[in-house]
Design a protein around this motif. Structure first.
Motif, PDB file in Angstrom:
ATOM      1  N   VAL A   1      66.621  97.346  21.238  1.00 32.30           N
ATOM      2  CA  VAL A   1      67.461  98.178  22.101  1.00 32.30           C
ATOM      3  C   VAL A   1      66.692  98.610  23.341  1.00 32.30           C
ATOM      4  CG1 VAL A   1      68.798 100.310  22.228  1.00 32.30           C
ATOM      5  CG2 VAL A   1      68.797  98.966  20.118  1.00 32.30           C
ATOM      6  N   VAL A   2      65.446  99.047  23.144  1.00 30.42           N
ATOM      7  CA  VAL A   2      64.621  99.480  24.270  1.00 30.42           C
ATOM      8  C   VAL A   2      64.316  98.307  25.195  1.00 30.42           C
ATOM      9  CG1 VAL A   2      62.364 100.423  24.892  1.00 30.42           C
ATOM     10  CG2 VAL A   2      63.651 101.419  23.003  1.00 30.42           C
ATOM     11  N   LEU A   3      64.002  97.142  24.629  1.00 29.85           N
ATOM     12  CA  LEU A   3      63.730  95.968  25.461  1.00 29.85           C
ATOM     13  C   LEU A   3      64.966  95.548  26.253  1.00 29.85           C
ATOM     14  CD1 LEU A   3      61.523  93.807  23.055  1.00 29.85           C
ATOM     15  CD2 LEU A   3      60.783  95.048  25.090  1.00 29.85           C
ATOM     16  N   SER A   4      66.151  95.676  25.657  1.00 29.91           N
ATOM     17  CA  SER A   4      67.376  95.349  26.383  1.00 29.91           C
ATOM     18  C   SER A   4      67.608  96.324  27.537  1.00 29.91           C
ATOM     19  CB  SER A   4      68.570  95.378  25.429  1.00 29.91           C
ATOM     20  OG  SER A   4      68.401  94.454  24.378  1.00 29.91           O
ATOM     21  N   MET A   5      67.328  97.611  27.311  1.00 32.97           N
ATOM     22  CA  MET A   5      67.467  98.589  28.388  1.00 32.97           C
ATOM     23  C   MET A   5      66.460  98.335  29.502  1.00 32.97           C
ATOM     24  SD  MET A   5      68.072 102.031  26.093  1.00 32.97           S
ATOM     25  CE  MET A   5      68.245 103.083  27.526  1.00 32.97           C
ATOM     26  N   LEU A   6      65.241  97.949  29.148  1.00 32.82           N
ATOM     27  CA  LEU A   6      64.253  97.624  30.166  1.00 32.82           C
ATOM     28  C   LEU A   6      64.639  96.373  30.944  1.00 32.82           C
ATOM     29  CD1 LEU A   6      60.940  98.352  28.233  1.00 32.82           C
ATOM     30  CD2 LEU A   6      61.905  99.662  30.121  1.00 32.82           C
ATOM     31  N   LEU A   7      65.250  95.403  30.257  1.00 31.83           N
ATOM     32  CA  LEU A   7      65.720  94.212  30.955  1.00 31.83           C
ATOM     33  C   LEU A   7      66.776  94.571  31.998  1.00 31.83           C
ATOM     34  CD1 LEU A   7      65.893  91.126  31.285  1.00 31.83           C
ATOM     35  CD2 LEU A   7      67.548  91.116  29.394  1.00 31.83           C
ATOM     36  N   GLY A   8      67.714  95.438  31.622  1.00 32.43           N
ATOM     37  CA  GLY A   8      68.713  95.880  32.588  1.00 32.43           C
ATOM     38  C   GLY A   8      68.095  96.654  33.742  1.00 32.43           C
ATOM     39  N   MET A   9      67.082  97.469  33.447  1.00 27.13           N
ATOM     40  CA  MET A   9      66.419  98.226  34.508  1.00 27.13           C
ATOM     41  C   MET A   9      65.717  97.303  35.495  1.00 27.13           C
ATOM     42  SD  MET A   9      63.339 101.044  34.147  1.00 27.13           S
ATOM     43  CE  MET A   9      62.124  99.757  33.829  1.00 27.13           C
ATOM     44  N   HIS A  10      65.030  96.278  34.988  1.00 24.29           N
ATOM     45  CA  HIS A  10      64.305  95.370  35.883  1.00 24.29           C
ATOM     46  C   HIS A  10      65.263  94.484  36.686  1.00 24.29           C
ATOM     47  CE1 HIS A  10      60.484  96.667  34.482  1.00 24.29           C
ATOM     48  NE2 HIS A  10      60.665  96.222  33.256  1.00 24.29           N
ATOM     49  N   LEU A  11      66.378  94.090  36.081  1.00 23.08           N
ATOM     50  CA  LEU A  11      67.368  93.333  36.842  1.00 23.08           C
ATOM     51  C   LEU A  11      67.960  94.178  37.961  1.00 23.08           C
ATOM     52  CD1 LEU A  11      69.259  91.383  34.005  1.00 23.08           C
ATOM     53  CD2 LEU A  11      67.557  90.513  35.610  1.00 23.08           C
ATOM     54  N   SER A  12      68.173  95.460  37.693  1.00 19.86           N
ATOM     55  CA  SER A  12      68.670  96.352  38.746  1.00 19.86           C
ATOM     56  C   SER A  12      67.661  96.510  39.863  1.00 19.86           C
ATOM     57  CB  SER A  12      69.012  97.716  38.139  1.00 19.86           C
ATOM     58  OG  SER A  12      69.975  97.599  37.108  1.00 19.86           O
ATOM     59  N   ILE A  13      66.380  96.613  39.517  1.00 21.59           N
ATOM     60  CA  ILE A  13      65.339  96.715  40.546  1.00 21.59           C
ATOM     61  C   ILE A  13      65.284  95.447  41.385  1.00 21.59           C
ATOM     62  CG2 ILE A  13      62.840  96.857  40.879  1.00 21.59           C
ATOM     63  CD1 ILE A  13      62.706  98.692  38.477  1.00 21.59           C
ATOM     64  N   ALA A  14      65.428  94.292  40.734  1.00 20.60           N
ATOM     65  CA  ALA A  14      65.369  93.026  41.471  1.00 20.60           C
ATOM     66  C   ALA A  14      66.515  92.899  42.460  1.00 20.60           C
ATOM     67  CB  ALA A  14      65.390  91.860  40.489  1.00 20.60           C
ATOM     68  N   VAL A  15      67.713  93.363  42.070  1.00 15.96           N
ATOM     69  CA  VAL A  15      68.883  93.196  42.935  1.00 15.96           C
ATOM     70  C   VAL A  15      68.974  94.316  43.967  1.00 15.96           C
ATOM     71  CG1 VAL A  15      71.399  93.082  42.968  1.00 15.96           C
ATOM     72  CG2 VAL A  15      70.128  91.935  41.153  1.00 15.96           C
ATOM     73  N   LEU A  16      68.875  95.568  43.524  1.00 17.14           N
ATOM     74  CA  LEU A  16      69.105  96.694  44.423  1.00 17.14           C
ATOM     75  C   LEU A  16      67.918  96.960  45.349  1.00 17.14           C
ATOM     76  CD1 LEU A  16      70.859  99.202  41.997  1.00 17.14           C
ATOM     77  CD2 LEU A  16      71.910  97.789  43.752  1.00 17.14           C
ATOM     78  N   MET A  17      66.690  96.732  44.876  1.00 15.56           N
ATOM     79  CA  MET A  17      65.513  97.032  45.685  1.00 15.56           C
ATOM     80  C   MET A  17      64.868  95.794  46.292  1.00 15.56           C
ATOM     81  SD  MET A  17      63.679 100.004  43.375  1.00 15.56           S
ATOM     82  CE  MET A  17      62.433 100.222  44.637  1.00 15.56           C
ATOM     83  N   GLY A  18      65.335  94.617  45.926  1.00 17.15           N
ATOM     84  CA  GLY A  18      64.783  93.401  46.498  1.00 17.15           C
ATOM     85  C   GLY A  18      63.359  93.112  46.078  1.00 17.15           C
ATOM     86  N   LEU A  19      63.044  93.357  44.790  1.00 20.02           N
ATOM     87  CA  LEU A  19      61.707  93.094  44.255  1.00 20.02           C
ATOM     88  C   LEU A  19      61.809  92.127  43.075  1.00 20.02           C
ATOM     89  CD1 LEU A  19      60.261  96.736  44.322  1.00 20.02           C
ATOM     90  CD2 LEU A  19      59.762  94.880  45.916  1.00 20.02           C
ATOM     91  N   PRO A  20      62.203  90.885  43.329  1.00 25.35           N
ATOM     92  CA  PRO A  20      62.384  89.953  42.195  1.00 25.35           C
ATOM     93  C   PRO A  20      61.087  89.560  41.525  1.00 25.35           C
ATOM     94  CG  PRO A  20      62.652  88.807  44.284  1.00 25.35           C
ATOM     95  CD  PRO A  20      62.544  90.258  44.610  1.00 25.35           C
ATOM     96  N   MET A  21      60.003  89.461  42.280  1.00 28.06           N
ATOM     97  CA  MET A  21      58.735  89.049  41.668  1.00 28.06           C
ATOM     98  C   MET A  21      58.201  90.132  40.736  1.00 28.06           C
ATOM     99  SD  MET A  21      55.328  87.597  43.512  1.00 28.06           S
ATOM    100  CE  MET A  21      53.955  86.969  42.533  1.00 28.06           C
ATOM    101  N   PHE A  22      58.295  91.382  41.155  1.00 27.62           N
ATOM    102  CA  PHE A  22      57.858  92.473  40.290  1.00 27.62           C
ATOM    103  C   PHE A  22      58.710  92.536  39.030  1.00 27.62           C
ATOM    104  CE2 PHE A  22      58.745  96.889  39.033  1.00 27.62           C
ATOM    105  CZ  PHE A  22      57.490  97.231  38.551  1.00 27.62           C
ATOM    106  N   SER A  23      60.032  92.454  39.192  1.00 31.94           N
ATOM    107  CA  SER A  23      60.917  92.529  38.033  1.00 31.94           C
ATOM    108  C   SER A  23      60.706  91.338  37.100  1.00 31.94           C
ATOM    109  CB  SER A  23      62.376  92.574  38.499  1.00 31.94           C
ATOM    110  OG  SER A  23      62.603  93.707  39.305  1.00 31.94           O
TER     111      SER A  23
END
Length: 360
Positions: A278-300
């Motif tokens: 569950v925690v890993l799934s929430m972190l996956l959603g958080m990193h996908l949001s960072i990649a799209v909304l903040m434009g940091l795909p390499m970090f995510s």
């Protein structure tokens, strides 16, 4: 004391005889090899400004900076453009071969050398994704990342179970000394792999825990308004309309901010229970949001790949079976309609003569 000694013996056997998380190690190799290959191909038009002789940080300044930072870079050996182009082409080839798992024991060292060279050449133009990939490339030197999903494992499987990975010992295979050296080498490789995997897991736990604890100390995260300010930074708004739409829901922004802090702080403790997925799934959603909304795909992407180290081999094997099943189902030819009609044709019913006719 007997119970404690027994557990210590079991721990020693597990540490020295059985390499752990071989599929997770392969996922790290494939993930970081692909993401760095995509990074080099994406920045190919800007390679000279970032790492080449045309960079604002000239090769002379870079060499001076390397003296102070203590880093090492192959790109600082020469100022000639042809040398830089050769190094860039070599880096792309190394990423491809490392991802495919060809001679991973040697290429893991070369891959780490490539990543650290590009990182040290322009150390002032990096972010958290570059830092994490650099660390993971160094860690992957110590792990056995080529025993699953690689050309090395395929070659060993085709040669059969009698294939020896140490051809230099083939001439003296009957020697007891060579046998002991082979056992010592296997134990050393296994211990190094297991310890490196534990270090990688500890590194990710420390990263999430410290990030969450630093957020707790900030008043913006305490008030739940940190994401509002992040979404309004012009530097991190690749899609202004999408950022404005997300910022138009203040209650959702506050809830997501609190959940981010809670998940990051609780991450090291959730790994030992059923909440891990569950925690890993929430972190996956958080990193996908960072990649799209903040434009940091390499970090995510680097963080998502790092999280894959906490998935068990059973999980990867189940996923592999499901993928193979889907591939076989998609590759199976569709049944021919005419053959299907022929196979389902019902023969005419045979009428048996009645008993009275038989008697007559």
């Amino acid at each position: 004391m007997v119970r404690v000694v027994g557990r210590l013996d079991a721990f020693g056997v597990a540490l020295t005889e059985r390499p752990i998380s071989l599929y997770a190690a392969a996922a790290l190799r494939i993930g970081y090899g692909l993401i760095y290959l995509a990074y080099l191909l994406r920045e190919f038009p800007h390679r000279d400004e970032l790492w080449g002789p045309g960079s604002p940080l000239t090769p002379t300044l870079s060499r001076e900076l390397l003296k102070h930072t203590g880093w090492f870079s192959l790109l600082a050996f020469s100022d000639r453009p042809i040398y830089f182009e050769a190094c860039y082409a070599l880096a792309v080839v190394v990423c491809v071969l490392f991802t495919l798992g060809w001679r991973t024991r040697i290429l893991s060292i070369v891959f780490a050398l490539v990543v650290t060279s590009f990182y040290a050449r322009s150390i002032l133009m990096t972010d958290g994704g570059d830092n994490l990939i650099t660390l993971m490339s160094i860690y992957m030197i110590c792990i056995a990342c080529g025993r699953r999903w690689s050309l090395d494992s395929r070659r060993a499987r085709l040669r059969g179970p009698g294939y020896r990975r140490r051809p230099e010992f083939a001439r003296v295979a009957a020697s007891e000394h060579a046998r002991q050296l082979g056992v010592a080498r296997r134990v050393l490789v296994t211990v190094l792999h297991n310890c490196a995997m534990v270090v990688i897991g500890a590194q990710i736990c420390i990263l999430y825990a410290t990030a969450g604890l630093y957020k707790v100390q900030g008043s913006d995260w305490d008030h739940g308004t940190a994401l509002h300010y992040v979404l309004n930074l012009s530097l991190f708004r690749p899609w202004p309309a999408l950022s404005a739409m997300a910022d138009s829901h203040p209650m959702m922004i506050a809830v997501v901010a609190y959940l981010t802090v809670l998940v990051q702080v609780a991450f090291p403790f959730a790994l030992f229970g059923r909440l891990k997925y569950v925690v890993l799934s929430m972190l996956l959603g958080m990193h996908l949001s960072i990649a799209v909304l903040m434009g940091l795909p390499m970090f995510s992407g680097s963080m998502v790949i790092a999280d894959a180290v906490f998935l068990s081999d059973r999980f990867y094997m189940n996923v592999g079976r499901q993928v193979r099943r889907l591939v076989r189902r998609a590759a199976s030819p569709a049944p021919d309609a005419s053959r299907l009609m022929e196979s389902t044709h019902i023969p005419p019913q045979q009428v048996r003569p009645s008993k009275t006719l038989d008697r007559m």
